[in-house]
Design an enzyme around this catalytic site. Structure first.
Site, short mmCIF file in Angstrom:
data_model
loop_
_atom_site.label_atom_id
_atom_site.label_comp_id
_atom_site.label_asym_id
_atom_site.label_seq_id
_atom_site.Cartn_x
_atom_site.Cartn_y
_atom_site.Cartn_z
N GLU A 1 0.88 -1.16 0.00
CA GLU A 1 0.00 0.00 0.00
C GLU A 1 0.92 1.22 0.00
O GLU A 1 1.84 1.30 0.83
CB GLU A 1 -0.88 0.00 1.26
CG GLU A 1 -1.89 1.11 1.19
CD GLU A 1 -2.69 1.31 2.48
OE1 GLU A 1 -2.60 0.46 3.39
OE2 GLU A 1 -3.39 2.33 2.53
N ARG B 1 5.50 -12.78 9.56
CA ARG B 1 6.22 -11.56 9.20
C ARG B 1 7.56 -11.49 9.93
O ARG B 1 7.76 -12.14 10.95
CB ARG B 1 5.38 -10.32 9.46
CG ARG B 1 4.93 -10.13 10.89
CD ARG B 1 4.29 -8.75 11.09
NE ARG B 1 3.29 -8.41 10.09
CZ ARG B 1 3.24 -7.23 9.46
NH1 ARG B 1 4.11 -6.29 9.70
NH2 ARG B 1 2.29 -6.98 8.59
N LYS C 1 4.87 0.78 9.15
CA LYS C 1 4.95 2.09 8.50
C LYS C 1 4.37 3.18 9.39
O LYS C 1 4.85 4.31 9.39
CB LYS C 1 4.20 2.04 7.17
CG LYS C 1 5.01 1.35 6.09
CD LYS C 1 4.28 1.30 4.79
CE LYS C 1 3.28 0.16 4.78
NZ LYS C 1 2.69 -0.08 3.46
P1 ATP Z 1 3.08 -2.13 7.86
O1 ATP Z 1 2.51 -2.90 9.00
O2 ATP Z 1 4.52 -1.84 7.99
O3 ATP Z 1 2.29 -0.93 7.50
P2 ATP Z 1 1.76 -3.55 5.85
O4 ATP Z 1 1.63 -5.02 5.92
O5 ATP Z 1 0.58 -2.73 6.18
O6 ATP Z 1 3.02 -3.15 6.67
P3 ATP Z 1 1.75 -3.40 3.04
O7 ATP Z 1 2.17 -2.26 2.17
O8 ATP Z 1 0.32 -3.73 3.10
O9 ATP Z 1 2.31 -3.08 4.47
O10 ATP Z 1 2.63 -4.68 2.74
C1 ATP Z 1 3.00 -5.15 1.49
C2 ATP Z 1 3.40 -6.58 1.64
O11 ATP Z 1 4.52 -6.69 2.51
C3 ATP Z 1 2.29 -7.41 2.24
O12 ATP Z 1 2.19 -8.60 1.51
C4 ATP Z 1 2.75 -7.65 3.64
O13 ATP Z 1 2.24 -8.86 4.12
C5 ATP Z 1 4.27 -7.66 3.50
N1 ATP Z 1 4.90 -7.29 4.76
C6 ATP Z 1 4.69 -6.18 5.50
N2 ATP Z 1 5.41 -6.20 6.63
C7 ATP Z 1 6.12 -7.36 6.62
C8 ATP Z 1 7.06 -7.97 7.52
N3 ATP Z 1 7.42 -7.39 8.66
N4 ATP Z 1 7.57 -9.16 7.16
C9 ATP Z 1 7.22 -9.75 6.01
N5 ATP Z 1 6.36 -9.23 5.12
C10 ATP Z 1 5.80 -8.05 5.41
MG MG Z 2 -1.14 -2.17 5.48
#
Ligand code: ATP
Ligand code: MG
Length: 567
Positions: free
Chosen positions: A40, A266, A276
């Site tokens: 995102e 994760r 983020k």
């Molecule tokens: P954040 O919690 O940092 O905002 P998010 O999961 O909301 O992360 P996205 O932009 O939705 O961020 O993530 C893009 C991809 O990266 C998704 O498939 C998510 O599952 C993966 N991802 C995010 N954080 C991790 C992590 N700590 N380890 C592995 N994969 C991750």
């Molecule tokens: Mg997200």
């Protein structure tokens, strides 16, 4: 070609996801593997995302498949084009290529709307007038079922008309929503009539004012996957409970295929916050200097800090992929980094805390250019020559007045090797009026050129140095962990994770002296400053304003041994 690829797969660490894919290929469910990385665009990518990128793009690479880069841009309020650009840059820098497979969930808004109409026509979605709060209250709990919305039984015609009017902008934000009609008594709360569309009268960074209703993530994600023909939709564990909904939407709709969602744990790292939202907070409140601050666990920050793409990819491979969550030690990341820099970084001499040395018996005005090897780990790295002259700088900590027998560096009367240069002996110590040592007067042995003699003489200590007349004044920034606590988010009541910030995480040394070759460094170029660690020329680096960031210290056995001896 074929054997090369086979070897690659054989050499890969297998994991449960690859096992699923191997089965799907073996039993003919799929012949071509398509994965996606779906960020995102609401912040910069971090090291956790790097794990997901390496996993998704790595699978596509190893199975001769494709990995799409898709921006999940369904929440225009938090999203920004700046983030889109940074994400693209980061994925490329990590060494992956989406080719022409760049997509945006917002590209599917028309289709998503059409599909929502199908759900309504099939009696599987309805327009609900409950407020967000009312919806929360009627949703029930883990132990109690929810209560049906009073709007649940609207006729199909009424729902179609209201949904259309929602799209036309006739209602205010939050006044209505479109909900899936599933089961308010489902043990899985995600299945209790989740919202599909909400009204948000905001501009979207790509679709502008075209829409004032926006589809929810769960609805958008599975359909986007299906429209792109994704075979394996790999996501993190928190989506496990959403999988029934993922499958429900796809089962109701005439989508071209039904991808398989697979969840993995994760990445969590010690001393690191990995969301983020928390990272944005650090940026907004000036705890760090932007998303690419070298202390940030963002890919942009790590790049500026001097991490290499190879080190991050190796790290991702080493940590592997599993179903169970765990916390990885930050030192593993540093290990991968040092392993890579050790082969790549040119060894140079930089004095961080200078002490003047005069070689008394060296001719005035004479300059010799001495050979120095660039990297003992890489014979192809060659040599360079460094100027030696009468006036030098050494590291202040390399001199000790009251030295014991185990001190091999500078002290009155002792012989020391200057790296690549000569044996020198300290003859006199000059102090200022406060009694601080400001200068050493030494002599050199002209028969020890290159730092050795053939008379069997033993000189144990070796110091780095620069020629005062030739050296380059530089700024050096020493970075430490951003947090004091290995689990920064674990704070007592009433405290915030920012209370765990390490206030000494940046030290700026403005009077360092580097050997002259360093003025030709290019931004991003990496070095090992002998005995000091690995350093990178900062983005801001210019000839007139040379700045280096410390990437990491040396875990070097030399430095460790020395430390022990000096205790
Ligand atoms: P954040 O919690 O940092 O905002 P998010 O999961 O909301 O992360 P996205 O932009 O939705 O961020 O993530 C893009 C991809 O990266 C998704 O498939 C998510 O599952 C993966 N991802 C995010 N954080 C991790 C992590 N700590 N380890 C592995 N994969 C991750
Ligand atoms: Mg997200």
């Amino acid at each position: 070609m074929e054997t090369e690829k086979e070897n690659l797969i054989e050499n890969e660490v297998t994991n449960f996801i690859r096992n699923i894919i191997n089965n799907d290929l073996a039993n003919g469910k799929h012949s071509k593997i398509i994965t996606r990385f779906p960020p995102e665009p609401n912040g910069y990518l971090h090291i956790g995302h790097a794990k997901s990128i390496c996993l998704n793009f790595g699978i596509a690479r190893d199975y001769n498949g494709v990995c799409h880069l898709r921006f999940d841009d369904t929440n225009p309020i938090a999203e920004d084009v700046e983030y889109i650009e940074s994400i693209k840059e980061d994925v490329k820098w990590l060494g992956f290529d989406w080719g022409d497979k760049l997509f945006f969930a917002s590209d599917y808004y028309d289709k998503l709307y059409e599909y929502a109409e199908i759900l309504i026509k099939d009696g599987k979605a309805y327009v609900c007038d409950l407020s967000q709060e009312e919806m929360r209250q009627s949703r029930g709990t883990l132990t109690e079922p929810g209560v049906n919305s009073p709007y649940r039984n609207r006729t199909i015609e009424e729902n179609l008309e209201l949904f259309h009017r929602m799209k036309q902008g006739e209602f205010n934000d939050g006044a209505k929503s479109l909900r899936a009609k599933i089961d308010m008594a489902s043990p899985n709360i995600n299945m209790r009539d989740p919202v599909i569309y909400r009204i948000k009268k905001v501009q979207h960074h790509r679709t502008g004012d075209t829409w004032c209703i926006y589809p929810m993530y769960d609805y958008t994600h599975c359909i986007s996957d299906a429209l792109e023909g994704i075979t394996h939709s790999i996501c993190t564990l928190e989506f496990e409970d959403h999988r029934p909904l993922y499958d429900w939407y796809l089962d109701q709709l005439p989508v071209p295929c039904h991808p398989q969602q697979i969840e993995f744990a994760r990445l969590n790292l010690t001393y690191t916050v990995m969301s983020k939202r928390w990272l944005l907070n650090l940026v907004k409140n000036n705890f760090v200097k932007g998303w690419d601050d070298p202390r940030m666990p963002t890919i942009a920050g790590m790049r500026r800090r001097g991490f290499t793409p190879e080190s991050i990819r190796n790290f991702a491979e080493k940590i592997g992929v599993a179903k169970a969550g765990s916390v990885v030690d930050y030192s593993l990341l540093q290990f991968c980094l040092r392993e890579d820099l050790n082969i790549k970084a040119k060894r140079v001499m930089v004095v961080l805390d200078p002490l003047e040395v005069i070689i008394e018996n060296y001719p005035d005005g004479k300059v010799e250019y001495l050979e120095a090897e660039n990297n003992p780990e890489d014979s192809s790295a060659g040599n360079r020559s460094i100027p030696f002259s009468k006036r030098l700088f050494i590291e202040k900590e390399d001199f000790k007045e009251d030295a014991n027998k185990k001190w091999y560096r500078f002290t009155l009367g002792a012989e020391v090797r200057l790296k690549h240069a000569y044996y020198v002996t300290c003859k006199e110590v000059i102090k200022n009026e406060n009694g601080e040592v400001i200068k050493l007067i030494c002599t050199y042995d002209s028969d020890s050129r290159g730092g050795w003699t053939n008379d069997g003489r033993k000189v144990k200590g070796t110091s780095h140095w620069v020629s005062a007349e030739h050296c380059v004044k530089t700024e050096v920034r020493l970075y430490e962990q951003l947090f004091n606590d290995s689990d920064p988010m674990n704070v007592p009541e009433g405290k915030n994770y920012t209370d765990n910030l390490n206030l000494d995480s940046l030290k700026v040394l403005s009077d360092c002296y580097a050997e002259p070759s360093l003025k030709d460094a290019s931004p991003g170029e990496k070095f090992q400053f002998l005995r000091q660690g690995y350093f990178v020329a900062d983005y801001d680096f210019t000839k007139d304003n040379p700045v280096f960031n410390r990437i990491t210290t040396l875990k070097d056995s030399w430095a460790k041994l020395e430390k022990k001896l000096n205790q």
